[in-house]
Design an enzyme around this catalytic site. Structure first.
Site, PDB file in Angstrom:
ATOM      1  N   HIS A  86       0.810  -1.247  -0.009  1.00 15.79           N
ATOM      2  CA  HIS A  86       0.024   0.056   0.079  1.00 15.79           C
ATOM      3  C   HIS A  86       0.724   1.248   0.119  1.00 15.79           C
ATOM      4  O   HIS A  86       2.060   1.166   0.217  1.00 15.79           O
ATOM      5  CB  HIS A  86      -1.019  -0.165   1.261  1.00 15.79           C
ATOM      6  CG  HIS A  86      -0.251   0.057   2.690  1.00 15.79           C
ATOM      7  ND1 HIS A  86       0.390  -0.866   3.193  1.00 15.79           N
ATOM      8  CD2 HIS A  86       0.181   1.207   3.384  1.00 15.79           C
ATOM      9  CE1 HIS A  86       0.749  -0.548   4.219  1.00 15.79           C
ATOM     10  NE2 HIS A  86       0.714   0.758   4.290  1.00 15.79           N
ATOM     11  N   ARG A 154       4.279  -8.685  17.394  1.00 14.56           N
ATOM     12  CA  ARG A 154       4.963  -7.359  16.859  1.00 14.56           C
ATOM     13  C   ARG A 154       4.482  -6.342  17.145  1.00 14.56           C
ATOM     14  O   ARG A 154       3.386  -5.841  16.630  1.00 14.56           O
ATOM     15  CB  ARG A 154       5.246  -7.610  15.135  1.00 14.56           C
ATOM     16  CG  ARG A 154       5.890  -6.569  14.388  1.00 14.56           C
ATOM     17  CD  ARG A 154       5.416  -7.004  12.903  1.00 14.56           C
ATOM     18  NE  ARG A 154       6.575  -6.209  11.913  1.00 14.56           N
ATOM     19  CZ  ARG A 154       6.017  -5.041  11.457  1.00 14.56           C
ATOM     20  NH1 ARG A 154       4.900  -4.499  11.773  1.00 14.56           N
ATOM     21  NH2 ARG A 154       6.768  -4.591  10.599  1.00 14.56           N
TER      22      ARG A 154
END
Ligand SMILES: O=C(O)CCC(=O)C(=O)O
Ligand SMILES: [Fe+2]
Length: 220
Positions: A86, A154
């Site tokens: 993106h 994460r």
């Protein structure tokens, strides 16, 4: 207040979305707002320095994200997947600079989860490491994605900066700066309260945020 919980079916789940930054207040409290604002201020200073940007910059958004392996979290209808390449400015036209600050380290808190600049010829991979901050301009020149997280959690503080004063908020260094020591860092109580909240969030995800402490105290 615009705090939302989001989940992504492919690459993981976003735990906190704050836009404007004051939206973190509901989840992390006052100390959380101050801490994230300080970190964003330090990132903003780095953008100015690295890009030679002398015009005023405004914070256009900040997201504290937790990404877990697919299946470890329940996908929601408004899921957004960073696994898909993106362009940040395509999501929000006002974005001029993007920053991704890693809060934990690949190989310790999680496996997988590389940050990848997608290129026609050869992708460029950045391995997440606590304290590492990736800065890039937000346009089509920087198509990017996040590789699948295969284990653990994460943690990232992503933030975006704009030159358009009506599309962002001014960070007030007198209140927030630690990099330039314009003002003292938050009180020990503030930080302790924040750590407790973050620890709770992180413990639920099976990680630790010790590295964030080092960042906040300026040794990151
Ligand atoms: O988590 C990352 O490494 C990048 C996230 C990202 O691309 C975004 O929030 O737009
Ligand atoms: Fe992005």
């Amino acid at each position: 207040m615009d705090v939302e919980d989001k989940a992504a079916a492919e690459s993981g789940e976003t735990v906190v979305v704050a836009l404007p930054i004051a939206g973190l207040r509901g989840t992390l409290g006052e100390a959380g707002v101050r801490l994230v604002a300080m970190l964003c201020w330090r990132v903003l200073c780095a953008v100015r320095r690295d890009f030679g940007e002398t015009r005023p910059l405004y914070l256009a958004g900040a997201m504290l994200t937790r990404t877990q392996p697919p299946g470890d979290s329940t996908p929601k209808p408004d899921a957004y997947s960073y696994g898909v390449a993106h362009v940040d400015r395509a999501n929000m036209s006002s974005y001029d600079y993007s920053a991704v600050l890693y809060l934990n380290t690949q190989g310790r808190g999680f496996a997988g989860g590389d940050f990848v600049f997608v290129d026609e010829h050869e992708d460029e991979v950045v391995e997440p490491r606590a304290g590492r901050c990736v800065l890039f301009t937000s346009g089509f020149e920087h198509l990017h994605r996040v590789a699948k997280v295969t284990r653990g959690s994460r943690f990232v503080l992503a933030s975006w900066y704009t030159l358009n004063p009506s599309a962002g908020e001014l960070l007030r260094p007198a209140e927030y700066a630690i990099g330039d020591h314009v003002a003292p860092p938050p009180s020990a109580e503030d930080e302790a309260a924040l750590r407790a909240r973050l620890d709770t969030l992180v413990a639920q995800a099976g990680g630790t945020l010790q590295d964030l402490e080092a960042l906040v105290s300026g040794h990151g």
